[in-house]
Design a protein around this motif. Structure first.
Motif, mmCIF file in Angstrom:
data_model
loop_
_atom_site.group_PDB
_atom_site.id
_atom_site.type_symbol
_atom_site.label_atom_id
_atom_site.label_comp_id
_atom_site.label_asym_id
_atom_site.label_seq_id
_atom_site.Cartn_x
_atom_site.Cartn_y
_atom_site.Cartn_z
ATOM 1 N N PHE A 117 0.865 -1.191 0.000
ATOM 2 C CA PHE A 117 0.000 0.000 0.000
ATOM 3 C C PHE A 117 0.897 1.235 0.000
ATOM 4 O O PHE A 117 1.057 1.905 1.026
ATOM 5 N N PRO A 118 1.531 1.558 -1.128
ATOM 6 C CA PRO A 118 2.552 2.609 -1.157
ATOM 7 C C PRO A 118 2.043 4.005 -0.785
ATOM 8 O O PRO A 118 2.821 4.840 -0.328
ATOM 9 N N THR B 166 -4.061 2.328 -1.234
ATOM 10 C CA THR B 166 -4.430 1.600 -2.436
ATOM 11 C C THR B 166 -3.579 0.344 -2.518
ATOM 12 O O THR B 166 -2.358 0.403 -2.371
ATOM 13 N N HIS B 167 -4.236 -0.778 -2.758
ATOM 14 C CA HIS B 167 -3.564 -2.081 -2.810
ATOM 15 C C HIS B 167 -2.815 -2.222 -4.141
ATOM 16 O O HIS B 167 -3.366 -2.687 -5.133
ATOM 17 N N GLN C 57 -10.869 -8.765 3.743
ATOM 18 C CA GLN C 57 -12.108 -8.788 2.975
ATOM 19 C C GLN C 57 -12.055 -7.780 1.826
ATOM 20 O O GLN C 57 -12.572 -8.030 0.740
ATOM 21 N N GLN C 58 -11.393 -6.650 2.069
ATOM 22 C CA GLN C 58 -11.329 -5.608 1.049
ATOM 23 C C GLN C 58 -10.406 -5.978 -0.120
ATOM 24 O O GLN C 58 -10.622 -5.499 -1.232
ATOM 25 N N ILE C 59 -9.407 -6.815 0.123
ATOM 26 C CA ILE C 59 -8.484 -7.160 -0.952
ATOM 27 C C ILE C 59 -8.669 -8.564 -1.512
ATOM 28 O O ILE C 59 -8.021 -8.924 -2.490
ATOM 29 N N SER C 60 -9.554 -9.354 -0.905
ATOM 30 C CA SER C 60 -9.757 -10.711 -1.410
ATOM 31 C C SER C 60 -10.602 -10.672 -2.682
ATOM 32 O O SER C 60 -11.384 -9.735 -2.884
ATOM 33 N N ARG D 247 -7.508 -1.809 -5.412
ATOM 34 C CA ARG D 247 -8.632 -1.329 -4.602
ATOM 35 C C ARG D 247 -8.162 -0.396 -3.490
ATOM 36 O O ARG D 247 -7.093 -0.572 -2.923
ATOM 37 N N HIS D 248 -9.027 0.557 -3.161
ATOM 38 C CA HIS D 248 -8.790 1.428 -2.011
ATOM 39 C C HIS D 248 -9.126 0.621 -0.753
ATOM 40 O O HIS D 248 -10.126 -0.101 -0.731
ATOM 41 N N ILE D 249 -8.295 0.727 0.251
ATOM 42 C CA ILE D 249 -8.542 0.023 1.513
ATOM 43 C C ILE D 249 -8.656 1.047 2.633
ATOM 44 O O ILE D 249 -8.107 2.149 2.572
ATOM 45 N N SER D 250 -9.371 0.636 3.672
ATOM 46 C CA SER D 250 -9.566 1.476 4.846
ATOM 47 C C SER D 250 -9.798 0.543 6.029
ATOM 48 O O SER D 250 -10.706 -0.298 5.979
#
Length: 142
Positions: free
Chosen positions: A63-64, A89-90, A133-136, A102-105
């Protein structure tokens, strides 16, 4: 000289800023040489600045653009607790998942113990279930 809770909180905020800016060496210098990390999934504490640097670099590689927002922070004696919100962001592999774009939070509750003006130990409790769950992959494969 006595280190105050306010000084420890300022040090922790600076450490978060260094991580966000990829200043890993500067952040690592804020840790004691025998730093202890208590992290989810590890039955025993992990030891050393290098362990911390490796984990932090892994997060920033995945997530740079990771942003770290300290939502609340309080302390007593030699401990500081932070309620932290991470967003990014992944863009790189993280654990078993390749980059999704995807955007993660997600949030984390983190407790730090200080010794002599440095971070000596951490207990981190990130909401890894939410992050994963957000990146799977979606159930339909997309």
């Amino acid at each position: 000289m006595t280190i105050t809770v306010e000084q420890n909180m300022a040090l922790l905020r600076t450490a978060y800023q260094h991580v966000e800016s990829c200043k890993f060496d500067e952040a690592a210098q804020m840790l004691t040489e025998n730093f202890i990390a208590n992290v989810p999934g590890s039955p025993d504490p992990l030891h050393g600045r290098e362990i911390w640097q490796r984990g932090t670099k892994m997060m920033k590689d995945a997530f740079p653009d990771l942003k770290i927002d300290v939502q609340d922070m309080f302390g007593v004696d030699d401990k500081v607790t932070a309620l932290v919100h991470f967003q990014g962001t992944h863009r790189g592999a993280f654990q078993q998942y390749e980059a999704t774009g995807r955007h993660i939070s997600y949030r984390s509750v983190e407790v730090y113990r200080f010794e002599g003006g440095r971070i000596a130990e951490e207990w981190v409790a990130p909401d890894l279930m939410s992050l994963m769950q957000q990146i799977s992959p979606a159930p339909d494969g997309h």
